[in-house]
Scaffold this motif. Sequence first.
Motif, PDB file in Angstrom:
ATOM      1  N   ILE A  27       9.533  41.955 -18.387  1.00 34.39           N
ATOM      2  CA  ILE A  27      10.952  41.418 -18.493  1.00 34.39           C
ATOM      3  C   ILE A  27      10.785  40.077 -17.565  1.00 34.39           C
ATOM      4  O   ILE A  27      10.876  38.816 -17.913  1.00 34.39           O
ATOM      5  CB  ILE A  27      11.909  42.030 -17.754  1.00 34.39           C
ATOM      6  CG1 ILE A  27      12.374  43.167 -18.349  1.00 34.39           C
ATOM      7  CG2 ILE A  27      13.399  41.237 -17.401  1.00 34.39           C
ATOM      8  CD1 ILE A  27      13.423  44.336 -18.004  1.00 34.39           C
ATOM      9  N   ARG A  28       9.995  40.125 -16.351  1.00 36.37           N
ATOM     10  CA  ARG A  28       9.923  39.106 -15.578  1.00 36.37           C
ATOM     11  C   ARG A  28       8.547  38.055 -16.165  1.00 36.37           C
ATOM     12  O   ARG A  28       9.019  36.680 -16.051  1.00 36.37           O
ATOM     13  CB  ARG A  28       9.149  39.482 -14.246  1.00 36.37           C
ATOM     14  CG  ARG A  28      10.363  39.677 -13.125  1.00 36.37           C
ATOM     15  CD  ARG A  28      10.873  41.129 -13.255  1.00 36.37           C
ATOM     16  NE  ARG A  28      10.574  42.134 -12.470  1.00 36.37           N
ATOM     17  CZ  ARG A  28      11.035  43.453 -12.460  1.00 36.37           C
ATOM     18  NH1 ARG A  28      12.080  43.632 -13.289  1.00 36.37           N
ATOM     19  NH2 ARG A  28      10.110  44.210 -12.008  1.00 36.37           N
ATOM     20  N   ALA A  43      16.103  36.587 -21.642  1.00 34.19           N
ATOM     21  CA  ALA A  43      15.337  37.694 -21.485  1.00 34.19           C
ATOM     22  C   ALA A  43      15.652  38.310 -20.089  1.00 34.19           C
ATOM     23  O   ALA A  43      16.245  39.496 -20.240  1.00 34.19           O
ATOM     24  CB  ALA A  43      13.799  37.128 -21.242  1.00 34.19           C
ATOM     25  N   GLN A  44      15.361  37.854 -19.179  1.00 25.89           N
ATOM     26  CA  GLN A  44      15.604  38.557 -17.934  1.00 25.89           C
ATOM     27  C   GLN A  44      17.219  38.503 -17.409  1.00 25.89           C
ATOM     28  O   GLN A  44      17.896  37.687 -17.671  1.00 25.89           O
ATOM     29  CB  GLN A  44      15.044  37.832 -16.634  1.00 25.89           C
ATOM     30  CG  GLN A  44      14.768  38.564 -15.226  1.00 25.89           C
ATOM     31  CD  GLN A  44      14.022  38.161 -14.264  1.00 25.89           C
ATOM     32  OE1 GLN A  44      13.635  36.926 -14.277  1.00 25.89           O
ATOM     33  NE2 GLN A  44      13.865  38.912 -13.367  1.00 25.89           N
ATOM     34  N   GLY A  45      17.533  39.549 -17.278  1.00 21.80           N
ATOM     35  CA  GLY A  45      18.916  39.798 -16.974  1.00 21.80           C
ATOM     36  C   GLY A  45      19.613  39.034 -15.557  1.00 21.80           C
ATOM     37  O   GLY A  45      20.024  39.850 -14.590  1.00 21.80           O
ATOM     38  N   TYR A 132      15.165  51.257 -18.318  1.00 21.97           N
ATOM     39  CA  TYR A 132      14.918  50.159 -17.752  1.00 21.97           C
ATOM     40  C   TYR A 132      13.369  50.127 -17.028  1.00 21.97           C
ATOM     41  O   TYR A 132      13.067  51.024 -16.431  1.00 21.97           O
ATOM     42  CB  TYR A 132      15.913  49.960 -16.625  1.00 21.97           C
ATOM     43  CG  TYR A 132      15.509  48.647 -15.645  1.00 21.97           C
ATOM     44  CD1 TYR A 132      15.309  47.490 -16.107  1.00 21.97           C
ATOM     45  CD2 TYR A 132      15.549  49.138 -14.071  1.00 21.97           C
ATOM     46  CE1 TYR A 132      14.833  46.638 -15.246  1.00 21.97           C
ATOM     47  CE2 TYR A 132      15.233  47.975 -13.231  1.00 21.97           C
ATOM     48  CZ  TYR A 132      14.974  46.678 -14.066  1.00 21.97           C
ATOM     49  OH  TYR A 132      14.646  45.760 -13.189  1.00 21.97           O
ATOM     50  N   ASN A 186      21.166  49.976 -19.096  1.00 22.14           N
ATOM     51  CA  ASN A 186      20.232  48.753 -19.493  1.00 22.14           C
ATOM     52  C   ASN A 186      19.079  49.476 -20.208  1.00 22.14           C
ATOM     53  O   ASN A 186      18.409  50.486 -19.655  1.00 22.14           O
ATOM     54  CB  ASN A 186      19.774  48.178 -18.471  1.00 22.14           C
ATOM     55  CG  ASN A 186      18.665  47.107 -18.529  1.00 22.14           C
ATOM     56  OD1 ASN A 186      18.402  46.756 -19.631  1.00 22.14           O
ATOM     57  ND2 ASN A 186      18.077  46.753 -17.624  1.00 22.14           N
ATOM     58  N   TYR A 217      25.664  48.515 -13.238  1.00 27.63           N
ATOM     59  CA  TYR A 217      26.585  47.773 -14.037  1.00 27.63           C
ATOM     60  C   TYR A 217      27.985  48.471 -14.293  1.00 27.63           C
ATOM     61  O   TYR A 217      28.540  48.131 -15.075  1.00 27.63           O
ATOM     62  CB  TYR A 217      26.006  47.872 -15.570  1.00 27.63           C
ATOM     63  CG  TYR A 217      24.514  47.281 -15.763  1.00 27.63           C
ATOM     64  CD1 TYR A 217      24.624  45.704 -15.631  1.00 27.63           C
ATOM     65  CD2 TYR A 217      23.407  47.760 -15.441  1.00 27.63           C
ATOM     66  CE1 TYR A 217      23.251  44.936 -15.423  1.00 27.63           C
ATOM     67  CE2 TYR A 217      22.186  47.291 -15.681  1.00 27.63           C
ATOM     68  CZ  TYR A 217      22.080  45.744 -15.502  1.00 27.63           C
ATOM     69  OH  TYR A 217      20.796  45.269 -15.623  1.00 27.63           O
ATOM     70  N   LYS A 248      24.542  42.524  -9.761  1.00 21.19           N
ATOM     71  CA  LYS A 248      25.198  42.182 -11.146  1.00 21.19           C
ATOM     72  C   LYS A 248      26.539  42.208 -10.955  1.00 21.19           C
ATOM     73  O   LYS A 248      27.418  41.275 -11.695  1.00 21.19           O
ATOM     74  CB  LYS A 248      24.956  43.400 -12.291  1.00 21.19           C
ATOM     75  CG  LYS A 248      23.487  43.913 -12.172  1.00 21.19           C
ATOM     76  CD  LYS A 248      22.527  42.953 -12.608  1.00 21.19           C
ATOM     77  CE  LYS A 248      21.136  43.531 -12.660  1.00 21.19           C
ATOM     78  NZ  LYS A 248      19.984  42.792 -13.186  1.00 21.19           N
ATOM     79  N   TYR A 333      23.620  43.410 -22.099  1.00 17.04           N
ATOM     80  CA  TYR A 333      22.234  43.211 -22.865  1.00 17.04           C
ATOM     81  C   TYR A 333      22.718  43.787 -24.420  1.00 17.04           C
ATOM     82  O   TYR A 333      23.720  44.574 -24.202  1.00 17.04           O
ATOM     83  CB  TYR A 333      21.271  44.102 -22.294  1.00 17.04           C
ATOM     84  CG  TYR A 333      20.845  44.037 -20.993  1.00 17.04           C
ATOM     85  CD1 TYR A 333      19.934  42.770 -20.661  1.00 17.04           C
ATOM     86  CD2 TYR A 333      21.205  44.750 -20.026  1.00 17.04           C
ATOM     87  CE1 TYR A 333      19.600  42.640 -19.185  1.00 17.04           C
ATOM     88  CE2 TYR A 333      20.813  44.447 -18.759  1.00 17.04           C
ATOM     89  CZ  TYR A 333      20.124  43.464 -18.408  1.00 17.04           C
ATOM     90  OH  TYR A 333      19.931  43.253 -17.061  1.00 17.04           O
ATOM     91  N   ARG A 379      15.603  43.061 -26.899  1.00 22.61           N
ATOM     92  CA  ARG A 379      16.631  42.826 -25.985  1.00 22.61           C
ATOM     93  C   ARG A 379      17.086  41.486 -25.761  1.00 22.61           C
ATOM     94  O   ARG A 379      16.041  40.640 -25.504  1.00 22.61           O
ATOM     95  CB  ARG A 379      16.383  43.763 -25.075  1.00 22.61           C
ATOM     96  CG  ARG A 379      17.817  44.016 -24.007  1.00 22.61           C
ATOM     97  CD  ARG A 379      17.548  44.479 -22.707  1.00 22.61           C
ATOM     98  NE  ARG A 379      16.966  43.359 -21.672  1.00 22.61           N
ATOM     99  CZ  ARG A 379      16.924  43.210 -20.512  1.00 22.61           C
ATOM    100  NH1 ARG A 379      17.036  44.391 -19.733  1.00 22.61           N
ATOM    101  NH2 ARG A 379      16.577  42.257 -19.819  1.00 22.61           N
TER     102      ARG A 379
HETATM  103  N1  GLN Z   1      17.699  44.103 -14.428  1.00 24.04           N
HETATM  104  C1  GLN Z   1      17.371  43.001 -15.263  1.00 24.04           C
HETATM  105  C2  GLN Z   1      16.919  43.054 -16.393  1.00 24.04           C
HETATM  106  O1  GLN Z   1      16.883  44.166 -16.972  1.00 24.04           O
HETATM  107  C3  GLN Z   1      16.303  42.125 -14.240  1.00 24.04           C
HETATM  108  C4  GLN Z   1      15.787  43.069 -13.188  1.00 24.04           C
HETATM  109  C5  GLN Z   1      14.736  42.339 -12.479  1.00 24.04           C
HETATM  110  O2  GLN Z   1      13.987  41.452 -13.189  1.00 24.04           O
HETATM  111  N2  GLN Z   1      14.701  42.661 -11.240  1.00 24.04           N
HETATM  112  O3  GLN Z   1      16.535  42.077 -16.979  1.00 24.04           O
END
Ligand code: GLN
Length: 401
Positions: A27-28, A43-45, A132, A186, A217, A248, A333, A379
């Motif tokens: 994700i990061r 992408a990243q939430g 997640y 998620n 969430y 969030k 998402y 996603r």
């Molecule tokens: N919860 C967010 C996601 O799923 C980001 C979490 C994070 O990068 N620390 O995208």
Amino acid sequence: MADVISLSNQKKQFLSDKVSQFTESVIREMTRQAMLYGAVNLAQGFPDFAAPAEIKQAARAAIDSDVNQYAITWGAKNLRNAIARQMGVWQGITVDPEKEVTVCCGSTEAMISTLLAVCNAGDEVVIFEPFYENYGPDSVLSGARPRFVKLRPPTSGAGEWAFDEQELRAAFDQHTKAIILNTPNNPTGKVFTRPELELIRDLCVEFDVLAITDEIYEHILFDGTEHISMASLDGMRERTVTINGMSKTYSVTGWRVGWAVAPEKITNAIRKVHDFLTVGAPAPLQEAGAAALSLPAEYYAKLAEGYRVRRDHLIPALEGAGFKCFRPRGAYYVMTDISAFGFDDDVSFTKYLVKDIGVASVPGSSFYRDPRDGARQVRFAFCKKLETLDAAAEKLAKLAR
Ligand code: GLN
């Protein structure tokens, strides 16, 4: 001398075995790729819009009034009081802020501190998948073995992601220490129903298992769904760790303020781990957290409605471009099925999407233990301004041509 030479020939790798069992967060990584290619980041939430003015003001006021040193390691009193009060208001759960709350650096730290506090080598932790991505490495770092139970996507547009009762039961045995439950979920957007939670509760009681629930969430709900905290169910208060945070609900993912609420004995263990991991979460932002948790009820209604509008904005754009969307009932998402595009797998598709189309997403495989299970899923996050979603929609439309 010969010994010294032979020793120095076998170079140490300096790496732990645990670290070799997981990769960096996908994700990061996708956020970094979005920046590299100048793509729209779905992408990243994290929200790309402003946090509420009142809580930014509260943070500034705390810094100005010199709340700039360590807070009490398990959390500033004002914030713990607000957390306990709001758990009563929202879920009817009575919480002792002195003995049952630990404020951490985000719910991420609350989760890993909890797992480190409760797991021994050989313990098993049940996790619904897709999951997640943090929960996998969290289990490894705490020495526990994850046992995955499938959430299956709906087969019709109106259906929900669901698990099989027998499969869940089969994942529980004498080695099971805990189940990690994320609702609203998620990446699927599933909101666990009361009958589902009761079924999980019954297994936790039967097998003497702890529920660790990630409820970050909690306030992002659609279509009349209701969030039910596991700790509010009969028999679960004493065997649940409830994890939540500011990120969030108040659109401040960079503040890193989260918490774990648990019975006193478990809280004492979590506090010890947390203290030696991070000492404490940012003190002025904890004061702002107390102000945030005092916002009126309308704030939460508006938050959910704002996300409903964004969801209903993005889904038609995705569908128009050729994605099959699994409509989320909560969180921010959309999981999609990418079969229509004819790519080999999700990773090659998301690479093409970020580089050639200009939209960053997260490959489905990063939410599964076996990458093949997510090879047809991707996603998208919709915690973005409508203009950001429009910019993404314009680029995604190229897929349909
Ligand atoms: N919860 C967010 C996601 O799923 C980001 C979490 C994070 O990068 N620390 O995208």
